[in-house]
Write a protein that holds these residues in place. Structure first.
Motif, mmCIF file in Angstrom:
data_model
loop_
_atom_site.group_PDB
_atom_site.id
_atom_site.type_symbol
_atom_site.label_atom_id
_atom_site.label_comp_id
_atom_site.label_asym_id
_atom_site.label_seq_id
_atom_site.Cartn_x
_atom_site.Cartn_y
_atom_site.Cartn_z
ATOM 1 N N GLU A 117 41.378 55.846 -49.254
ATOM 2 C CA GLU A 117 42.663 56.056 -49.949
ATOM 3 C C GLU A 117 43.500 55.151 -50.658
ATOM 4 O O GLU A 117 43.988 55.363 -51.753
ATOM 5 C CB GLU A 117 43.468 57.181 -49.059
ATOM 6 N N ALA A 118 43.633 54.035 -49.911
ATOM 7 C CA ALA A 118 44.439 53.116 -50.242
ATOM 8 C C ALA A 118 43.736 52.181 -51.505
ATOM 9 O O ALA A 118 44.254 51.926 -52.492
ATOM 10 C CB ALA A 118 44.487 51.883 -49.323
ATOM 11 N N GLU A 119 42.396 52.365 -51.530
ATOM 12 C CA GLU A 119 41.584 51.585 -52.502
ATOM 13 C C GLU A 119 42.020 52.460 -53.980
ATOM 14 O O GLU A 119 41.944 51.961 -55.095
ATOM 15 C CB GLU A 119 40.153 51.662 -52.238
ATOM 16 N N GLU A 120 41.779 53.610 -53.763
ATOM 17 C CA GLU A 120 42.115 54.625 -54.754
ATOM 18 C C GLU A 120 43.433 54.417 -55.539
ATOM 19 O O GLU A 120 43.578 54.502 -56.776
ATOM 20 C CB GLU A 120 41.761 56.076 -54.450
ATOM 21 N N LYS A 121 44.212 54.264 -54.665
ATOM 22 C CA LYS A 121 45.886 54.047 -55.154
ATOM 23 C C LYS A 121 45.993 52.936 -55.887
ATOM 24 O O LYS A 121 46.473 52.682 -56.954
ATOM 25 C CB LYS A 121 46.656 54.288 -54.252
ATOM 26 N N LEU A 122 45.229 51.761 -55.097
ATOM 27 C CA LEU A 122 45.489 50.179 -55.936
ATOM 28 C C LEU A 122 44.620 50.101 -57.036
ATOM 29 O O LEU A 122 44.806 49.354 -57.858
ATOM 30 C CB LEU A 122 45.201 49.252 -54.797
ATOM 31 N N GLY A 123 43.385 50.938 -57.120
ATOM 32 C CA GLY A 123 42.359 50.566 -58.242
ATOM 33 C C GLY A 123 41.587 49.433 -57.981
ATOM 34 O O GLY A 123 40.621 48.936 -58.874
ATOM 35 N N PHE A 124 41.307 48.914 -56.656
ATOM 36 C CA PHE A 124 40.288 47.844 -56.374
ATOM 37 C C PHE A 124 39.936 48.061 -54.902
ATOM 38 O O PHE A 124 40.752 48.565 -54.083
ATOM 39 C CB PHE A 124 40.958 46.548 -56.663
ATOM 40 N N ALA B 169 44.556 47.878 -39.763
ATOM 41 C CA ALA B 169 43.093 48.141 -39.774
ATOM 42 C C ALA B 169 42.518 47.117 -40.587
ATOM 43 O O ALA B 169 41.310 46.691 -40.083
ATOM 44 C CB ALA B 169 42.995 49.485 -40.642
ATOM 45 N N LEU B 170 43.049 46.509 -41.700
ATOM 46 C CA LEU B 170 42.434 45.382 -42.430
ATOM 47 C C LEU B 170 42.515 44.077 -41.248
ATOM 48 O O LEU B 170 41.350 43.479 -41.424
ATOM 49 C CB LEU B 170 43.232 45.239 -43.644
ATOM 50 N N LYS B 171 43.335 43.971 -40.664
ATOM 51 C CA LYS B 171 43.171 42.609 -39.823
ATOM 52 C C LYS B 171 42.147 42.868 -38.891
ATOM 53 O O LYS B 171 41.415 41.819 -38.527
ATOM 54 C CB LYS B 171 44.389 42.659 -39.134
ATOM 55 N N VAL B 172 42.052 44.082 -38.186
ATOM 56 C CA VAL B 172 40.989 44.104 -37.320
ATOM 57 C C VAL B 172 39.463 44.044 -37.786
ATOM 58 O O VAL B 172 38.645 43.564 -37.366
ATOM 59 C CB VAL B 172 41.120 45.517 -36.361
ATOM 60 N N VAL B 173 39.415 44.661 -39.002
ATOM 61 C CA VAL B 173 38.133 44.574 -39.599
ATOM 62 C C VAL B 173 37.870 43.069 -39.927
ATOM 63 O O VAL B 173 36.701 42.629 -39.903
ATOM 64 C CB VAL B 173 38.014 45.501 -41.148
ATOM 65 N N LYS C 264 33.493 48.875 -34.804
ATOM 66 C CA LYS C 264 34.158 48.500 -33.984
ATOM 67 C C LYS C 264 35.805 48.341 -33.981
ATOM 68 O O LYS C 264 36.569 48.258 -32.984
ATOM 69 C CB LYS C 264 33.784 46.780 -33.808
ATOM 70 N N ALA C 265 36.152 48.084 -35.268
ATOM 71 C CA ALA C 265 37.439 48.290 -35.501
ATOM 72 C C ALA C 265 38.254 49.356 -35.169
ATOM 73 O O ALA C 265 39.227 49.576 -34.744
ATOM 74 C CB ALA C 265 37.738 47.891 -37.286
ATOM 75 N N SER C 266 37.272 50.707 -35.661
ATOM 76 C CA SER C 266 38.087 51.870 -35.355
ATOM 77 C C SER C 266 38.091 52.032 -33.727
ATOM 78 O O SER C 266 39.111 52.728 -33.385
ATOM 79 C CB SER C 266 37.143 52.992 -35.632
ATOM 80 N N LYS C 267 37.195 51.420 -32.829
ATOM 81 C CA LYS C 267 37.214 51.531 -31.253
ATOM 82 C C LYS C 267 38.635 50.792 -30.830
ATOM 83 O O LYS C 267 39.160 51.397 -29.997
ATOM 84 C CB LYS C 267 36.021 50.969 -30.858
ATOM 85 N N ILE C 268 38.848 49.661 -31.621
ATOM 86 C CA ILE C 268 39.801 48.817 -30.866
ATOM 87 C C ILE C 268 41.334 49.380 -31.510
ATOM 88 O O ILE C 268 42.257 49.565 -30.516
ATOM 89 C CB ILE C 268 39.831 47.315 -31.868
ATOM 90 N N SER D 104 38.804 57.504 -35.051
ATOM 91 C CA SER D 104 37.356 57.709 -35.329
ATOM 92 C C SER D 104 37.025 56.621 -36.630
ATOM 93 O O SER D 104 38.051 56.234 -37.336
ATOM 94 C CB SER D 104 37.219 59.034 -35.625
ATOM 95 N N HIS D 105 35.847 56.437 -36.739
ATOM 96 C CA HIS D 105 35.422 55.755 -38.002
ATOM 97 C C HIS D 105 35.540 56.459 -39.107
ATOM 98 O O HIS D 105 36.023 55.855 -39.953
ATOM 99 C CB HIS D 105 33.847 55.738 -37.861
ATOM 100 N N THR D 106 35.663 57.836 -39.099
ATOM 101 C CA THR D 106 35.884 58.837 -40.413
ATOM 102 C C THR D 106 37.412 58.527 -40.674
ATOM 103 O O THR D 106 37.727 58.277 -41.798
ATOM 104 C CB THR D 106 35.885 60.318 -39.946
ATOM 105 N N VAL D 107 38.263 58.442 -39.831
ATOM 106 C CA VAL D 107 39.705 58.087 -40.243
ATOM 107 C C VAL D 107 40.108 56.760 -40.506
ATOM 108 O O VAL D 107 40.862 56.497 -41.649
ATOM 109 C CB VAL D 107 40.702 58.350 -38.705
#
Length: 290
Positions: free
Chosen positions: A53-60, A23-27, A35-39, A43-46
């Motif tokens: 959720e990853a940001e919350e675990k990592l703290g940044f 996901a980060l790569k496509v973004v 656009k990344a979600s379509k590729i 969904s954009h929500t997912v």
């Protein structure tokens, strides 16, 4: 069945699947989460929830909004670079990875060319090759010294015979093992040279090891530049005195680490064939069929 491994990484005690990194790569390429979600086919929500959720675990933060759209933070870029590094390592396994002792891996390189094997070959010591094999990073392990196969209880396949020759720069006066008394020697650590040292010890030859090297090529270079030193090298590498031929004759062996790939078995069958063993002999080794 086809198997395609995916990379997950553990960061700060949290395991993140390949889905986050893809996901980060496509973004990073589209500068747009929509656009990344379509590729990615989600969904954009997912996508947004996966990143949040990853940001919350990592703290940044991983993704920030800029004038150009959505971009990655420096921390996210570093994470993505690490992911790509490990992913590339797995992709290289699409080639047959061969790793082993300097002499046996050199023979395998010749065999790979003759057979037309799509392979990557790493030449190192038996010890280092065994370590990489324990990490499941190679497909075929090759060993210069047969004792390593026995010590580790490996199911090995003999591929050739080799023996050690005495080598020095231009000294032709050595005709008997007793002529080696009080000579200065160069040692190659973790190598079949142990057979030569054992023989000298058994015959109570007084010799002195004054230099140590990791590879036979380094030892060879040193000897060529230092005429007062001696060493024992593979007969396939140099011409020299074969006064210890019988005592140092040994097997070069291979171990199949990846038993799922039929290409590997076919390649080893080629090495053991009449044609393969002729190639063995043409490159300074002895056929195992002798």
């Amino acid at each position: 069945m086809d198997y395609h491994p995916k990379v997950s990484l553990e960061i700060e005690g949290h395991v993140f699947s390949y889905k986050l990194f893809e996901a980060l790569k496509v973004v990073s390429k589209t500068w747009s989460q929509r656009k990344a979600s379509k590729i990615l086919g989600i969904s954009h929500t997912v996508l947004n929830r996966r990143i949040r959720e990853a940001e919350e675990k990592l703290g940044f933060k991983l993704v920030i909004t800029t004038g150009a759209g959505s971009g990655l933070t420096d921390e996210a870029i570093k994470m993505l670079q690490k992911y790509e590094k490990y992913k590339k390592r797995l992709k290289e396994r699409e080639k047959i990875v061969i790793c082993g002792g300097y002499i046996s891996s050199n023979l395998m390189e010749i065999m790979s060319i003759e057979y037309g094997l799509n392979s990557v070959i790493y030449k190192t010591s038996d010890k280092e090759a065994l370590y990489l094999a324990s990490l499941d990073m190679i497909d075929i392990l090759t060993l210069d010294d047969p004792v390593n196969a026995f010590i580790h209880n490996l199911d090995f396949i003999p591929i050739a015979y080799d023996y050690m020759v005495l080598f020095s720069r231009g000294d032709t006066t050595i005709n008997d093992i007793n002529d080696l008394n009080r000579k200065n020697f160069v040692e190659i650590v973790d190598s079949p040279q142990r057979l030569a040292w054992n023989t000298l010890d058994d015959n109570k030859i007084q010799y002195k090891i004054t230099e140590e090297f990791k590879s036979p090529y380094e030892a060879l270079k040193f000897i060529k530049n230092n005429p007062k030193f001696y060493t024992f090298l593979s007969s396939s590498l140099v011409e020299g005195s074969d006064i210890l031929k019988i005592d140092t004759r040994h097997i070069l062996s291979s171990v199949i680490c990846n038993k799922e790939d039929k290409t590997i078995k076919n390649f080893l069958d080629f090495i053991l064939s009449y044609r393969g063993q002729k190639i063995v002999e043409n490159n300074g080794f002895e056929s195992i069929n002798r």
